[in-house]
Design an enzyme around this catalytic site. Structure first.
Site, PDB file in Angstrom:
ATOM      1  CB  THR A   1      -5.232   4.683  -5.408  1.00  0.00           C
ATOM      2  OG1 THR A   1      -6.080   5.195  -4.385  1.00  0.00           O
ATOM      3  CG2 THR A   1      -4.916   5.769  -6.403  1.00  0.00           C
TER       4      THR A   1
ATOM      5  CB  CYS B   1      -9.495   4.614   0.218  1.00  0.00           C
ATOM      6  SG  CYS B   1      -7.850   5.011   0.881  1.00  0.00           S
TER       7      CYS B   1
ATOM      8  CG  ASP C   1      -1.937   1.129   1.219  1.00  0.00           C
ATOM      9  OD1 ASP C   1      -2.311   1.598   0.130  1.00  0.00           O
ATOM     10  OD2 ASP C   1      -2.373   1.569   2.304  1.00  0.00           O
ATOM     11  CB  SER C   2       0.210   4.788  -0.656  1.00  0.00           C
ATOM     12  OG  SER C   2      -1.049   4.817  -0.006  1.00  0.00           O
TER      13      SER C   2
ATOM     14  CB  CYS D   1      -3.293   0.365  -2.555  1.00  0.00           C
ATOM     15  SG  CYS D   1      -3.406   2.082  -3.102  1.00  0.00           S
TER      16      CYS D   1
HETATM   17  N1  DGL Z   1      -4.836   3.197   0.646  1.00  0.00           N
HETATM   18  C1  DGL Z   1      -4.941   3.686  -0.668  1.00  0.00           C
HETATM   19  C2  DGL Z   1      -6.205   3.186  -1.361  1.00  0.00           C
HETATM   20  O1  DGL Z   1      -6.722   2.142  -1.018  1.00  0.00           O
HETATM   21  C3  DGL Z   1      -4.622   5.080  -1.063  1.00  0.00           C
HETATM   22  C4  DGL Z   1      -4.244   6.157  -0.112  1.00  0.00           C
HETATM   23  C5  DGL Z   1      -3.422   7.214  -0.819  1.00  0.00           C
HETATM   24  O2  DGL Z   1      -2.211   6.976  -0.921  1.00  0.00           O
HETATM   25  O3  DGL Z   1      -3.966   8.240  -1.297  1.00  0.00           O
HETATM   26  O4  DGL Z   1      -6.672   3.783  -2.278  1.00  0.00           O
END
Ligand code: DGL
Length: 267
Positions: free
Chosen positions: A80, A192, A14-15, A78
């Site tokens: 995104t 998210c 993930d980020s 994640c």
């Molecule tokens: N946790 C990430 C997602 O599921 C993104 C959060 C981010 O880095 O903006 O989209």
């Protein structure tokens, strides 16, 4: 790095710490699974990046991580990254990849009113992938979308034990309920992986709302894909690996250790 096949980990990506909401469900299903959790703190947040940036960054990082940790399976925890780059990652890696995409199908099945909501990052809510999920699983329903980037920071702060302004949650829910037909909204997709980490706070703002996310479905999928594989007899120490500076992770240590992530490293 890993030599015994039983010790080959599941790699989460993930980020930031959002993927812990997915890890929680996977650990409930597979308690002895060795875990490497990779957080791209040098790239956080993904939600404000372009499609091109994410499509270039995520497969490259995962390539390095797979080479280093030799996982049996990769979970991109994640939304995104997945709604933009899942196909690129699958093409680039030679291990099974499980993705996380907004749980629109279960939301449509749960809705009584036919109006469902999606909270995600700005990058996720504009994706054609979401249009396709809507068309395939909820074509007869209204899907309200709202980008709530503030919730990413709120989840990160909560996991560090920091106070968060409760108005962040009011604004996020208002972004859906104040849209046309928002008064009928009965099920909201937390699209998210950071957002289920603040689900209690969102529920305090919208007590009658049903919130859904993809974590349980991902855990079922991983259990299915690994059903004939062996796991160690006891849980191993989990590894948390970040692309950012290690000293910035000190305040996360207590939260990470509740997931067994006690070895903290940089990539
Ligand atoms: N946790 C990430 C997602 O599921 C993104 C959060 C981010 O880095 O903006 O989209």
């Amino acid at each position: 790095m890993t030599h015994s096949p039983d010790a080959a980990p599941i790699l989460f990506f993930d980020s930031g710490i959002g993927g812990l909401s997915v890890l929680r469900a996977v650990q409930a299903a597979l308690p002895n699974a060795p875990i490497v959790f990779a957080a791209d703190y040098a790239g956080l947040p993904y939600g404000t990046k372009t499609e091109a940036e994410i499509a270039a960054r995520v497969p490259a990082l995962l390539g390095r991580l797979v080479e280093r940790y030799r996982p049996r399976l990769v979970t991109i925890a994640c939304n995104t990254a997945c709604t933009i780059a899942l196909a690129h990652v699958r093409a680039a890696l030679d291990v099974p990849v499980v993705g996380t995409v907004p749980a629109i199908k279960p939301a449509a099945e749960a809705s009584q009113t036919g109006v469902i909501g999606l909270l995600g990052t700005a990058a996720t809510v504009r994706q054609g992938y979401v249009d396709r999920l809507h068309a395939d699983h909820a074509a007869n329903m209204k899907l309200l979308r709202h980008a709530a980037p503030e919730l990413v920071g709120a989840a990160e702060a909560k996991m560090r034990g920091e106070a968060v302004d409760p108005l962040v949650y009011v604004r996020a829910m208002g972004g859906l309920t104040e849209q046309t037909s928002g008064d009928l909204l009965d099920v909201t997709v937390l699209g998210c992986t950071h957002f289920p980490l603040v689900e209690d706070e969102l529920r305090a703002v919208a007590p009658n709302m049903q919130f859904v996310d993809g974590a349980a479905g991902i855990a079922r999928r991983i259990r299915y894909l690994t059903q004939n594989q062996h796991w160690p007899d006891t849980p191993a120490e989990g590894i948390f690996v970040s692309t950012g500076p290690l000293d910035a992770l000190e305040s996360l240590r207590p939260a990470l250790s509740t997931f067994g992530l006690t070895q903290i490293k940089s990539l």
